[in-house]
Design a protein around this motif. Structure first.
Motif, PDB file in Angstrom:
ATOM      1  N   PRO A 407       0.800  -1.219   0.000  1.00  0.00           N
ATOM      2  CA  PRO A 407       0.000   0.000   0.000  1.00  0.00           C
ATOM      3  C   PRO A 407       0.838   1.278   0.000  1.00  0.00           C
ATOM      4  O   PRO A 407       0.428   2.285  -0.587  1.00  0.00           O
ATOM      5  N   LEU A 408       2.016   1.244   0.628  1.00  0.00           N
ATOM      6  CA  LEU A 408       2.903   2.409   0.569  1.00  0.00           C
ATOM      7  C   LEU A 408       3.338   2.675  -0.869  1.00  0.00           C
ATOM      8  O   LEU A 408       3.325   3.829  -1.335  1.00  0.00           O
ATOM      9  N   LEU A 409       3.732   1.632  -1.603  1.00  0.00           N
ATOM     10  CA  LEU A 409       4.129   1.801  -2.999  1.00  0.00           C
ATOM     11  C   LEU A 409       2.946   2.299  -3.844  1.00  0.00           C
ATOM     12  O   LEU A 409       3.121   3.130  -4.745  1.00  0.00           O
ATOM     13  N   LEU A 410       1.758   1.801  -3.539  1.00  0.00           N
ATOM     14  CA  LEU A 410       0.572   2.255  -4.278  1.00  0.00           C
ATOM     15  C   LEU A 410       0.275   3.717  -3.971  1.00  0.00           C
ATOM     16  O   LEU A 410      -0.219   4.446  -4.843  1.00  0.00           O
ATOM     17  N   ALA A 411       0.581   4.160  -2.743  1.00  0.00           N
ATOM     18  CA  ALA A 411       0.401   5.574  -2.399  1.00  0.00           C
ATOM     19  C   ALA A 411       1.349   6.455  -3.205  1.00  0.00           C
ATOM     20  O   ALA A 411       0.975   7.536  -3.676  1.00  0.00           O
ATOM     21  N   VAL A 412       2.589   5.993  -3.367  1.00  0.00           N
ATOM     22  CA  VAL A 412       3.545   6.735  -4.201  1.00  0.00           C
ATOM     23  C   VAL A 412       3.007   6.860  -5.625  1.00  0.00           C
ATOM     24  O   VAL A 412       3.036   7.935  -6.226  1.00  0.00           O
ATOM     25  N   GLY A 444      -5.916  10.997  -8.727  1.00  0.00           N
ATOM     26  CA  GLY A 444      -4.922  10.220  -7.990  1.00  0.00           C
ATOM     27  C   GLY A 444      -5.540   9.379  -6.890  1.00  0.00           C
ATOM     28  O   GLY A 444      -5.197   8.198  -6.722  1.00  0.00           O
ATOM     29  N   THR A 445      -6.477   9.959  -6.147  1.00  0.00           N
ATOM     30  CA  THR A 445      -7.108   9.234  -5.047  1.00  0.00           C
ATOM     31  C   THR A 445      -7.975   8.091  -5.560  1.00  0.00           C
ATOM     32  O   THR A 445      -8.015   7.008  -4.958  1.00  0.00           O
ATOM     33  N   THR A 446      -8.667   8.318  -6.681  1.00  0.00           N
ATOM     34  CA  THR A 446      -9.521   7.264  -7.256  1.00  0.00           C
ATOM     35  C   THR A 446      -8.687   6.065  -7.693  1.00  0.00           C
ATOM     36  O   THR A 446      -9.041   4.904  -7.416  1.00  0.00           O
ATOM     37  N   ILE A 447      -7.569   6.326  -8.358  1.00  0.00           N
ATOM     38  CA  ILE A 447      -6.698   5.232  -8.795  1.00  0.00           C
ATOM     39  C   ILE A 447      -6.116   4.497  -7.587  1.00  0.00           C
ATOM     40  O   ILE A 447      -6.067   3.258  -7.547  1.00  0.00           O
ATOM     41  N   TYR A 448      -5.682   5.248  -6.591  1.00  0.00           N
ATOM     42  CA  TYR A 448      -5.130   4.654  -5.373  1.00  0.00           C
ATOM     43  C   TYR A 448      -6.173   3.758  -4.690  1.00  0.00           C
ATOM     44  O   TYR A 448      -5.881   2.612  -4.311  1.00  0.00           O
ATOM     45  N   ALA A 449      -7.397   4.269  -4.557  1.00  0.00           N
ATOM     46  CA  ALA A 449      -8.461   3.493  -3.915  1.00  0.00           C
ATOM     47  C   ALA A 449      -8.758   2.215  -4.691  1.00  0.00           C
ATOM     48  O   ALA A 449      -8.919   1.133  -4.101  1.00  0.00           O
ATOM     49  N   ALA A 450      -8.830   2.318  -6.012  1.00  0.00           N
ATOM     50  CA  ALA A 450      -9.136   1.137  -6.838  1.00  0.00           C
ATOM     51  C   ALA A 450      -8.052   0.076  -6.684  1.00  0.00           C
ATOM     52  O   ALA A 450      -8.348  -1.126  -6.555  1.00  0.00           O
ATOM     53  N   LEU A 451      -6.792   0.502  -6.667  1.00  0.00           N
ATOM     54  CA  LEU A 451      -5.694  -0.458  -6.525  1.00  0.00           C
ATOM     55  C   LEU A 451      -5.711  -1.135  -5.149  1.00  0.00           C
ATOM     56  O   LEU A 451      -5.436  -2.333  -5.030  1.00  0.00           O
ATOM     57  N   LEU A 452      -6.064  -0.375  -4.119  1.00  0.00           N
ATOM     58  CA  LEU A 452      -6.134  -0.946  -2.780  1.00  0.00           C
ATOM     59  C   LEU A 452      -7.243  -1.994  -2.678  1.00  0.00           C
ATOM     60  O   LEU A 452      -7.059  -3.059  -2.077  1.00  0.00           O
ATOM     61  N   VAL A 453      -8.398  -1.670  -3.250  1.00  0.00           N
ATOM     62  CA  VAL A 453      -9.518  -2.618  -3.212  1.00  0.00           C
ATOM     63  C   VAL A 453      -9.149  -3.899  -3.953  1.00  0.00           C
ATOM     64  O   VAL A 453      -9.411  -5.020  -3.481  1.00  0.00           O
ATOM     65  N   LEU A 454      -8.528  -3.750  -5.121  1.00  0.00           N
ATOM     66  CA  LEU A 454      -8.112  -4.929  -5.883  1.00  0.00           C
ATOM     67  C   LEU A 454      -7.104  -5.767  -5.099  1.00  0.00           C
ATOM     68  O   LEU A 454      -7.155  -6.998  -5.116  1.00  0.00           O
ATOM     69  N   ARG A 455      -6.194  -5.092  -4.402  1.00  0.00           N
ATOM     70  CA  ARG A 455      -5.210  -5.846  -3.611  1.00  0.00           C
ATOM     71  C   ARG A 455      -5.895  -6.585  -2.474  1.00  0.00           C
ATOM     72  O   ARG A 455      -5.559  -7.744  -2.200  1.00  0.00           O
TER      73      ARG A 455
END
Length: 461
Positions: A407-412, A444-455
């Motif tokens: 999640p840290l890398l996804l935040a970057v 940026g926040t939408t992409i971050y959220a989508a990646l977190l949910v998928l993970r």
């Protein structure tokens, strides 16, 4: 043959609550006091600012600078204290009371270790601010405030560790009661120490910081009393072998908590950078951004409380080795957060002009333009409100299974490789200006959220 007429029959057993409904109720029961605790802390900060505001603009600016130095330093400690929750929650789910106690114990030791360098940063805040080009008079006032705040850093971190422990064992209510009691206590200390009333010395901004430190110490001692002597916490014997450090568990705390701290800094840095971009556009744009961001911060406390509840609920399921329970807990928390975020967003859309007026009166220069722009930013930011709620809850669910490095890398990626460049490009290479910055934040926040949910979906399989 015996007649059954007039006999009292036991009522049939109640129908068991469906798993999803049970999960929803448990999440709400945990999240509500956690969110109210966060809102109570904002109330204390607002009280401080209301008193400081009477000293003039320099004092307000100094408090803002001091808050920045204080937050950047204490963020590392907050991330480590957040890691107590998944460690203790998984131990609770596995019915390992000894490990629950050790998780709190290493959190308290980590709080002490990290508090010492944070204090050094606070006590040298003036030199840091001067090196960053701030005005000497304002930097000196900021140092006065930091000189009072520094002594409350360790008890503040210890209280956060206790909060994580109490949430992990399904009893977050004492933290809420303590924080609610701290609001009037804080005001009763700030007022005389700031202005020199009721026989107290007039300490100015140092007095405000000292009052905060005293309140932090009081809340920690109250929390420790609950943890040590009140049921059900006393069953964990949290003071037993307090002087013993479990270095292996400390290493786990650092592995989990370090990325959380860096994620906090990345998010904080993004919004600070957005404020700088707004300042390059115009002063009204910066003021409108700050108002919209303050409203967002208040609303954020609700999904943040749900996020902490998600960490605990997912951690409990992980401790039981219940894969289906992990997924159910995480997804139910996300759905609850989404529903509330949509509800709040609709309210903001309808009442955005009235809400902005609460934060900005008509007696300042460019008031109408600032109000109109802030209301527009709130309208543009509707997607941002919803996806920001989703990302913080998804992060909380992932913390419950001790997943913090990816999640840290996804935040970057989401914040700094996509969100910030999009904000810059839309603000300065299109006609959108200030609105473009918020569109970039939303992207940026939408992409971050989508990646977190998928993970989370991938790991919870």
């Amino acid at each position: 043959m015996t007649s059954t007429s007039g006999t009292n029959h036991a009522p049939p057993p109640a129908e068991p609550m469906p798993p999803l409904a049970h999960e929803l109720w448990d999440t709400i029961r945990l999240a509500a006091p956690m969110a109210l605790t966060q809102l109570s802390q904002i109330a204390m900060m607002s009280t401080d600012l209301a008193f400081i505001g009477r000293l003039g603009g320099d004092a307000v600016a100094a408090a803002a600078l001091a808050g920045t130095v204080y937050f950047v330093g204490s963020t590392f400690g907050m991330g480590l204290m957040s890691a107590v929750a998944p460690l203790a929650a998984q131990a609770f789910g596995a019915a390992d009371a000894g490990l629950v106690r050790r998780a709190l114990r290493v959190g308290l030791w980590a709080g002490l270790f990290i508090a010492l360098p944070i204090m050094m940063i606070a006590l040298n805040g003036e030199a840091i601010l001067l090196a960053l080009g701030q005005a000497p008079a304002v930097a000196h006032l900021a140092q006065e405030y930091l000189a009072g705040l520094a002594w409350g850093i360790a008890p503040m971190l210890w209280f956060l560790a206790l909060r994580s422990f109490m949430g992990a064992v399904n009893r977050p209510e004492p933290v809420l009661w303590i924080t609610l009691a701290a609001i009037p206590l804080n005001a009763l200390l700030v007022y005389p120490l700031l202005y020199g009333h009721w026989g107290f010395p007039q300490l100015g901004l140092t007095g405000v910081g000292l009052a905060t430190s005293l309140v932090n110490t009081g809340t920690f001692l109250a929390g420790l009393w609950f943890a040590a002597f009140r049921p059900p916490f006393r069953d964990y014997h949290v003071l037993a072998q307090l002087g013993r450090i479990d270095w292996r568990l400390m290493r786990q705390l650092l592995i989990i908590g370090g990325p959380i701290s860096l994620s906090f800094l990345l998010e904080y840095g993004l919004f600070s950078a957005a404020a700088i971009l707004m300042g390059l556009i115009s002063t009204p744009a910066l003021a409108a951004h700050q108002i919209a961001l303050q409203i967002t911060a208040i609303l954020f406390m609700v999904p943040f409380g749900i996020s902490m509840a998600a960490t605990v609920r997912v951690g409990h399921a992980a401790g039981r080795a219940d894969a289906r329970g992990i997924r159910r807990a995480g997804l139910m928390a996300m759905l609850l957060g989404l529903a509330l975020a949509v509800l709040f967003t609709l309210g903001i859309i309808v009442a955005r002009f009235d809400i902005v007026q609460l934060f900005l009166g008509a007696g300042i220069a460019d008031a109408e333009a600032t109000v109109a722009l802030a209301a527009t930013l709130l309208l543009v930011g509707t997607t941002f409100f919803i996806t920001d709620a989703l990302q913080t809850i998804a992060v909380g669910a992932l913390r419950g299974i001790k997943d913090t490095r990816v999640p840290l890398l996804l935040a970057v990626l989401g914040y700094w490789l996509i969100g910030f460049p999009a904000s810059y490009a839309l603000a300065f290479y299109t006609a959108l200006g200030a609105i473009g910055i918020w569109i970039g934040l939303s992207i940026g926040t939408t992409i971050y959220a989508a990646l977190l949910v998928l993970r989370f979906l991938r790991l919870s399989r």
